[in-house]
Scaffold this active site. Structure first.
Site, PDB file in Angstrom:
ATOM      1  N   HIS A 104      -1.445   2.218   7.709  1.00 58.74           N
ATOM      2  CA  HIS A 104      -1.067   1.209   6.704  1.00 58.74           C
ATOM      3  C   HIS A 104      -1.729  -0.143   7.026  1.00 58.74           C
ATOM      4  O   HIS A 104      -2.269  -0.805   6.136  1.00 58.74           O
ATOM      5  CB  HIS A 104       0.457   1.067   6.672  1.00 58.74           C
ATOM      6  CG  HIS A 104       0.950  -0.106   5.875  1.00 58.74           C
ATOM      7  ND1 HIS A 104       1.333  -0.006   4.559  1.00 58.74           N
ATOM      8  CD2 HIS A 104       1.116  -1.413   6.215  1.00 58.74           C
ATOM      9  CE1 HIS A 104       1.709  -1.197   4.120  1.00 58.74           C
ATOM     10  NE2 HIS A 104       1.590  -2.076   5.105  1.00 58.74           N
ATOM     11  N   GLU A 105      -1.694  -0.538   8.287  1.00 61.66           N
ATOM     12  CA  GLU A 105      -2.328  -1.815   8.667  1.00 61.66           C
ATOM     13  C   GLU A 105      -3.828  -1.772   8.398  1.00 61.66           C
ATOM     14  O   GLU A 105      -4.422  -2.767   7.974  1.00 61.66           O
ATOM     15  CB  GLU A 105      -2.046  -2.164  10.131  1.00 61.66           C
ATOM     16  CG  GLU A 105      -0.563  -2.369  10.477  1.00 61.66           C
ATOM     17  CD  GLU A 105       0.178  -3.300   9.522  1.00 61.66           C
ATOM     18  OE1 GLU A 105      -0.461  -4.201   8.935  1.00 61.66           O
ATOM     19  OE2 GLU A 105       1.397  -3.111   9.323  1.00 61.66           O
ATOM     20  N   HIS A 108      -4.631  -2.603   4.926  1.00 57.94           N
ATOM     21  CA  HIS A 108      -4.789  -4.040   4.679  1.00 57.94           C
ATOM     22  C   HIS A 108      -6.198  -4.514   5.048  1.00 57.94           C
ATOM     23  O   HIS A 108      -6.777  -5.360   4.378  1.00 57.94           O
ATOM     24  CB  HIS A 108      -3.764  -4.847   5.488  1.00 57.94           C
ATOM     25  CG  HIS A 108      -2.356  -4.734   4.949  1.00 57.94           C
ATOM     26  ND1 HIS A 108      -2.055  -4.954   3.630  1.00 57.94           N
ATOM     27  CD2 HIS A 108      -1.181  -4.441   5.565  1.00 57.94           C
ATOM     28  CE1 HIS A 108      -0.739  -4.801   3.448  1.00 57.94           C
ATOM     29  NE2 HIS A 108      -0.192  -4.474   4.604  1.00 57.94           N
ATOM     30  N   HIS A 112      -8.852  -6.290   2.511  1.00 65.05           N
ATOM     31  CA  HIS A 112      -9.488  -7.558   2.846  1.00 65.05           C
ATOM     32  C   HIS A 112     -11.003  -7.436   2.724  1.00 65.05           C
ATOM     33  O   HIS A 112     -11.674  -8.300   2.164  1.00 65.05           O
ATOM     34  CB  HIS A 112      -9.082  -7.959   4.262  1.00 65.05           C
ATOM     35  CG  HIS A 112      -9.385  -9.387   4.571  1.00 65.05           C
ATOM     36  ND1 HIS A 112     -10.493  -9.768   5.299  1.00 65.05           N
ATOM     37  CD2 HIS A 112      -8.742 -10.518   4.242  1.00 65.05           C
ATOM     38  CE1 HIS A 112     -10.512 -11.090   5.397  1.00 65.05           C
ATOM     39  NE2 HIS A 112      -9.462 -11.576   4.769  1.00 65.05           N
TER      40      HIS A 112
END
Ligand SMILES: [Zn+2]
Length: 240
Positions: A104-105, A108, A112
């Site tokens: 999940h991170e 991100h 980005h």
């Protein structure tokens, strides 16, 4: 508008209580779901850190480091220093819960890297939202003290306070697509790269859904607080 001592014991306080209960329930749910699937070891045996590094490498993200931080469920991606920070319960663990959170991170990171629109929007709102969450309530109180009954400077402070607060709410609402999208990317990658098998994917999805619900609860809670402020202080334009 007339102000009385009753205004802080008013029926709209129920809105704040509902928000509080939603947030507490969501937080309990994510903790229990994470704990449950922290005990299920993934078949591949990869750790959260290994999965994160692999995802970054395979997506040609070469300038983001995977780091270990303290705490539990403190995992995050920091675009400022380009680090994916995985907590004690994620970094070295090969549970399906840890792998889900690590991926999940990385979701991100990919958002980005490609300039995902809601993320950009969120970054744009952030400075005002930060000010809003800090000064809006003191500003509204000051407005009340200065005597909004005359509809003068005090009422203007209250109105500005409510507007600033609404930016904090907007920030939390724009956070929702960002969070759901990061989880969707994570699960798609874990499936495609066969990091998790179908049964394990379901478990990881449960963890990520529970985590997303904490953001939904936080946004709902802020929206309810905004509604309360509008009910209490927003509707006296007729005095002007
Ligand atoms: Zn997230």
């Amino acid at each position: 508008m007339y102000f009385s001592p009753y205004m802080f014991h008013d029926p709209t306080y129920i809105l704040v209580l509902i928000g509080l209960i939603l947030s507490m329930a969501a937080s309990a749910k994510v903790k229990s779901t994470f704990a449950k699937y922290s005990r299920v070891r993934s078949s591949t045996g990869m750790t959260g850190a290994e999965v994160a590094s692999q995802i970054l490498r395979r997506n040609n993200v070469l300038d983001v480091q995977v780091r270990h931080i303290g705490g539990s469920l403190t995992d995050n991606f920091n675009p400022m220093n380009k680090t994916v920070n995985l907590s004690d319960s994620t970094y070295g663990s090969s549970s399906v819960a840890s792998i889900g959170v690590a991926a999940h991170e990385c979701g991100h990171v990919l958002q980005h890297a490609e300039g995902y629109l809601p993320l950009t929007l969120r970054a744009t709102i952030l400075p005002v939202a930060n000010i809003g969450s800090r000064v809006s309530i003191p500003m509204i109180f000051l407005g009340i003290l200065l005597g909004a009954a005359r509809g003068g400077f005090g009422q203007s402070l209250i109105t500005i306070g409510i507007w600033l607060f609404s930016f904090a709410v907007a920030f939390q609402i724009v956070t929702l697509p960002v969070e759901f999208n990061a989880s969707r990317r994570a699960l798609a990658i874990l499936e495609r790269d066969q990091v998790l098998y179908p049964e394990e994917l379901k478990m990881a999805k449960e963890v990520l859904t529970a985590a997303a619900l904490t953001y939904v609860a936080a946004a709902a809670s802020s929206a309810l607080q905004l509604l309360r402020l509008v009910i209490l202080f927003g509707g006296n334009r007729r005095d002007d």
